[in-house]
Design a protein around this motif. Structure first.
Motif, PDB file in Angstrom:
ATOM      1  N   ASP A 312       0.931  -1.210  -0.337  1.00 11.04           N
ATOM      2  CA  ASP A 312      -0.321   0.324   0.186  1.00 11.04           C
ATOM      3  C   ASP A 312       0.767   1.472  -0.214  1.00 11.04           C
ATOM      4  N   ARG A 313       2.159   1.186   0.525  1.00 13.23           N
ATOM      5  CA  ARG A 313       2.505   2.028   0.731  1.00 13.23           C
ATOM      6  C   ARG A 313       3.303   2.617  -0.807  1.00 13.23           C
ATOM      7  N   LEU A 314       3.721   1.498  -1.023  1.00 17.35           N
ATOM      8  CA  LEU A 314       4.141   1.262  -2.529  1.00 17.35           C
ATOM      9  C   LEU A 314       2.949   2.373  -3.787  1.00 17.35           C
ATOM     10  N   VAL A 315       2.419   1.662  -4.307  1.00 21.12           N
ATOM     11  CA  VAL A 315       0.972   2.226  -4.530  1.00 21.12           C
ATOM     12  C   VAL A 315       0.207   3.719  -3.939  1.00 21.12           C
ATOM     13  N   VAL A 318       2.400   6.114  -5.978  1.00 22.83           N
ATOM     14  CA  VAL A 318       2.408   6.189  -7.698  1.00 22.83           C
ATOM     15  C   VAL A 318       1.588   7.413  -7.300  1.00 22.83           C
ATOM     16  N   GLU A 319       0.286   7.082  -6.881  1.00 22.55           N
ATOM     17  CA  GLU A 319      -1.306   8.065  -6.885  1.00 22.55           C
ATOM     18  C   GLU A 319      -0.280   9.371  -6.786  1.00 22.55           C
ATOM     19  N   ASP A 320       0.633   9.740  -5.452  1.00 21.02           N
ATOM     20  CA  ASP A 320       0.917  11.071  -5.173  1.00 21.02           C
ATOM     21  C   ASP A 320       1.460  11.163  -6.147  1.00 21.02           C
ATOM     22  N   ALA A 321       2.897  10.681  -7.149  1.00 16.32           N
ATOM     23  CA  ALA A 321       3.510  11.531  -8.121  1.00 16.32           C
ATOM     24  C   ALA A 321       2.281  11.474  -9.522  1.00 16.32           C
ATOM     25  N   ARG A 322       1.043  11.004  -9.435  1.00 11.27           N
ATOM     26  CA  ARG A 322       0.784  11.064 -10.508  1.00 11.27           C
ATOM     27  C   ARG A 322      -0.348  12.323  -9.907  1.00 11.27           C
TER      28      ARG A 322
END
Length: 493
Positions: A312-315, A318-322
């Motif tokens: 979940d941390r890795l996801v 990614v979503e933060d960058a998006r």
């Protein structure tokens, strides 16, 4: 290589070891160590041999335990990255032990050598070494430091991670079969056990794990003035030079980023590429992933992320960058649905147009996410690396020797691999360690033996009255005045 990067899932099944019980083991080890001195080198070799037999006889069990702890981890990968490197370092230590253990002859100040004075350094064991090993390579990062601690003549206590609970329990069982508790002891337990372990009055403590945790370890050890070696992590850059073989660089970066699902402290954390080569570099990494992993979910060669919270941390990264404007490129060769699985596998996600405010560019990623940052000149890339914490690893790809030397001479990192990633840690004769936030001290090579040894200075004085001859024995007079004048470069008449 780094350790517990997240708080992980709750591990309530692993019972904590009482602090008093750990202290009793330490005191027993130190008492037996003191009583047994001096121990012959043959006994150190025997301990190294027992470690090797333990690994060889139980390699399949250990690989199976690691796979169960991860949710899935390739048996072949565990052999390649955990079992074989451990065996290699054990054999390396055994072969070099006699040479390492010899006293070093040192120079004496003039003219004491001419008069019979002798100086030397003896490399002697420190006593009891504490080893805190992480979950990402639970066998290799336990046996590696243990090999050098035993080669140096020490006793050892190992605290493996609670996140690889089955592997830790199996190691405790296996070491109890092959070693007396006063030689090597494995201490199992959760976070409280880990905290208490790091506060024990060891003669040396080695911790492999996250930088944030390393700071707490250093504080805990300071109360007992325990010397500490910290193997931490950081954002290791992969710099693609203007003259690099892009296809080869992309494949090798893909291998390093996908191995163990990127859960390696030395994994290339982000790429720095010339603006004109960004599209080619991303295509090369994508091609490398596709060739090695045509599928991912049911692919036995591809490891799972250690647990749901880490996934979940890795996801979230990614979503933060998006959300902040990055282009998100998911490298999913077979178009598989990762959201519909109960497992924790993730595909490689490449991030373009990253900015400093994104989580992906702030902390070590420790998973299959690869930001790409462009540069216009090699000095711009160098300046970016130097503006951030010194990394554990640095990778440069290219053929221009002048550019290579410029990168090496103007940056600072724990270690470097040229035209590949990760490989410098596989060289047994090279020291492995970080610098600044990526670590403190090193092991592997002769440096590891000396990390766990006390360099004891010994000077043998001849029978002559050296102090009187040198004019340094009271009452001071002409001899002292002459000696001082001569040392200061003044006339002695």
């Amino acid at each position: 290589m780094s350790g517990d990067k997240t708080s992980g899932e709750d591990n309530d099944t692993m019972q904590d070891t009482d602090n008093a019980a750990m202290l009793a083991v330490l005191e027993r080890q130190r008492s037996v160590f003191t009583a047994a001195r001096p121990e012959p080198l043959a006994l150190r070799r025997d301990r190294l041999d027992r470690c090797s037999r333990l690994l060889k006889d139980n390699a399949e069990q250990l690989a199976a335990a690691m796979s169960a702890d991860f949710g899935h981890r390739s048996r072949d990968q565990s052999m390649i990255v955990d079992i074989l490197p451990s065996l290699g370092l054990l054999d390396y230590c055994r072969k070099h032990l006699s040479q390492w253990a010899k006293s070093d002859r040192r120079r004496t100040i003039f003219p004491l050598g001419l008069l019979g004075g002798k100086a030397s350094v003896r490399y002697e064991p420190k006593g009891v070494v504490g080893i805190v090993s992480p979950w990402n390579f639970p066998v290799m990062l336990s046996f590696g430091p243990l090999a050098q601690a035993l080669a140096a003549g020490n006793r050892a206590m190992i605290k493996p991670s609670e996140y690889t609970e089955r592997t830790s329990a199996l190691m405790a069982e296996l070491f109890a079969r092959h070693f007396a508790e006063d030689e090597v002891a494995v201490i199992t337990g959760g976070p409280q056990t880990g905290q208490d372990f790091c506060a024990l009055p060891f003669d040396h403590l080695l911790f492999t794990g996250a930088t944030s945790v390393g700071r707490h370890v250093l504080h805990a050890a300071a109360d007992n003035l325990v010397p500490v070696t910290l193997e931490l992590g950081g954002k290791s850059p992969a710099i693609i030079g203007a003259g690099a073989d892009i296809a080869r660089a992309g494949e090798r970066i893909a291998l390093g980023k996908m191995l163990n699902a990127g859960q390696i402290c030395l994994a290339p954390d982000y790429m720095l590429v010339p603006e004109a080569l960004e599209d080619q570099a991303i295509a090369a990494v994508t091609a490398g992933v596709t060739a090695m992993y045509p599928t991912l979910l049911a692919n036995d060669d591809y490891a799972s992320v250690i647990n749901r919270r880490h996934r979940d941390r890795l996801v979230d990264i990614v979503e933060d960058a998006r959300a902040k404007g990055a282009e998100v490129i998911e490298v999913n060769p077979a178009g598989e649905d990762f959201t519909g699985t109960n497992g924790n596998k993730l595909p490689l996600t490449i991030l373009r147009n990253v900015t400093a405010d994104m989580k992906a560019m702030q902390d070590e990623i420790f998973g299959p996410v690869l930001p790409v940052k462009t540069y216009r000149s090699i000095d711009e890339a160098i300046d970016y690396v130097n503006a951030h914490d010194r990394p554990l690893g640095l990778y440069w790809f290219g053929q221009d020797r002048a550019e290579q030397e410029r990168v090496l001479s103007r940056t600072l990192s724990g270690g470097v691999t040229i035209n590949d990633v990760l490989f410098h840690i596989s060289m047994d004769d090279l020291p492995f360690g970080g610098v600044g936030p990526s670590g403190m001290g090193s092991y592997h090579g002769v440096e590891g033996f000396r990390t766990f040894s006390h360099a004891r200075a010994v000077y043998r004085q001849p029978g002559l009255d050296i102090a009187g001859m040198a004019g340094i024995k009271p009452p001071y007079g002409k001899a002292a005045a002459k000696a001082i004048a001569k040392a200061m470069g003044r006339p002695t008449g």
